[in-house]
Write a protein that holds these residues in place. Structure first.
Motif, PDB file in Angstrom:
ATOM      1  N   THR A   1       1.121   0.491   1.378  1.00 39.29           N
ATOM      2  CA  THR A   1       1.503  -0.336   2.526  1.00 39.29           C
ATOM      3  C   THR A   1       1.190  -1.800   2.271  1.00 39.29           C
ATOM      4  N   ASP A   2       0.044  -2.064   1.679  1.00 44.56           N
ATOM      5  CA  ASP A   2      -0.319  -3.457   1.370  1.00 44.56           C
ATOM      6  C   ASP A   2       0.701  -4.093   0.443  1.00 44.56           C
ATOM      7  N   ARG A   3       1.206  -3.314  -0.505  1.00 46.14           N
ATOM      8  CA  ARG A   3       2.195  -3.862  -1.427  1.00 46.14           C
ATOM      9  C   ARG A   3       3.526  -4.116  -0.732  1.00 46.14           C
ATOM     10  N   ILE A   4       3.858  -3.291   0.253  1.00 44.22           N
ATOM     11  CA  ILE A   4       5.078  -3.532   1.029  1.00 44.22           C
ATOM     12  C   ILE A   4       4.985  -4.877   1.742  1.00 44.22           C
ATOM     13  N   ILE A   5       3.877  -5.106   2.433  1.00 46.15           N
ATOM     14  CA  ILE A   5       3.704  -6.352   3.184  1.00 46.15           C
ATOM     15  C   ILE A   5       3.661  -7.544   2.239  1.00 46.15           C
ATOM     16  N   ALA A   6       3.016  -7.382   1.087  1.00 47.93           N
ATOM     17  CA  ALA A   6       2.954  -8.479   0.115  1.00 47.93           C
ATOM     18  C   ALA A   6       4.342  -8.792  -0.432  1.00 47.93           C
TER      19      ALA A   6
END
Length: 335
Positions: free
Chosen positions: A56-61
């Motif tokens: 999820t963090d990579r999606i937002i990034a």
């Protein structure tokens, strides 16, 4: 019931050939004899050996990097929509957990008193797909774009719907809870492809909140019986058609291919975005930077945990014909 003004800007389009999302990180075991070597292995695992390199963090990034191409300032937030409709005990929405759900939302700066435009993306997509439209629209509207529940940077609860009615409610009710949390009462609602189907069904259920409805290449207008597709009937009778129909009814999504390829998934997504938005694009071809950032963003949204993507077989029959078509509902409402 208040009258709802409908503005349909396009006819039915093919169901998005878009890929979608789901993720499951594989776990590592080690036979190392020392704790130091085990710690070293763990530190290397996420970046090098993870089968599906996303989170999820990579999606937002990735979303942030893509939206850096947009000149209009914006605010990104995770809007808490709770664990289900107030007082609800319906498990298909709450899934197997009482954890709150969040809708990933971006709101762009606008002139004071600008009308509010809410944008809903299509199947296996997310709000970042609109990145080239945001600047032009923000010059006239207060633009708010959302990731539907189960896609993009929004929460991805287990998808346990077992019928078309439950599946429609998954998207319509979660959007309504988002509207309440944002305090919106009168807005223009725009939906693209599958998002057009959801937007239309939402507007029919909650017309008092929708000032105008704009459907862009909306899916779901007609059923297979209404379309009377002789080609589809003949194709389904072939062995290839029989296999594809079985995969459809088994809820086999293109996203599963991306996940199955693991570290080779980004390469397949690159070829997909190059074909769709490059050589075969009907509009202006993406720049090299746009293509790179979009590919990265698309991969992370597609490879994450399967959730909203599993709606496909409940909303559409094989061939992307709606099981509960919009035209029937419009006829009921208008006449």
């Amino acid at each position: 019931m208040n009258l709802l003004r409908l503005r349909v800007t396009s006819s039915i389009s093919k169901m998005a050939e878009e890929l979608g999302s789901s993720a499951a990180a594989t776990t590592a075991t080690s036979t190392s004899s020392t704790s130091s070597s085990w710690a070293k292995t763990r530190s290397l695992w996420p970046s090098i050996l993870r089968w599906i390199p996303t989170s999820t963090d990579r999606i937002i990034a990735a979303e942030k990097r893509l939206l850096s191409l947009v000149k209009t300032p914006y605010v990104q937030e995770q809007v808490n929509i709770g664990s289900g409709p107030p007082g609800s005990k319906v498990r298909w929405f709450r899934s197997a957990s009482n954890e709150p759900r969040f809708i990933n939302t971006v709101t762009f700066d606008s002139k004071e008193d600008s009308p509010t435009l809410v944008m809903v993306h299509g199947y296996a997509a997310s709000q970042g797909f609109f990145f080239r439209n945001f600047d032009a629209l923000a010059s006239r509207f207060k633009v708010i774009a959302v990731d539907q529940l189960g896609w993009g940077g929004s929460s991805r609860p287990d998808f346990t719907c077992k019928s078309t009615e439950e599946t429609e409610a998954w998207f319509i009710d979660s959007f309504e809870e988002w509207r309440k949390a944002k305090g919106l009462n009168n807005f223009i609602l725009l939906g693209h492809s599958f998002g057009g189907y959801v937007a239309a069904k939402y507007a029919l259920k909650h017309p008092e909140h929708v000032q105008h409805l704009i459907l862009v290449g909306s899916a779901g207008f007609s059923s297979e019986s209404e379309a009377k597709s002789e080609w589809l009937t003949r194709f389904r009778a072939t062995w290839k058609g029989a296999i594809l129909n079985h995969l459809w009814e088994s809820n086999f999504t293109p996203q599963k291919v991306i996940r199955g390829l693991g570290p080779w998934g980004p390469g397949l997504v690159h070829r997909y975005t190059t074909a769709r938005f490059g050589a075969y694009s009907s509009g202006e071809v993406l720049t090299e930077e746009e293509a790179k950032l979009l590919t990265d963003y698309v991969y992370h949204t597609l490879a994450a945990k399967a959730s909203g993507e599993l709606c496909l077989k409940y909303i559409f029959s094989f061939g992307a014909f709606a099981r509960m078509p919009l035209l029937q509902r419009f006829d009921e409402y208008l006449f």
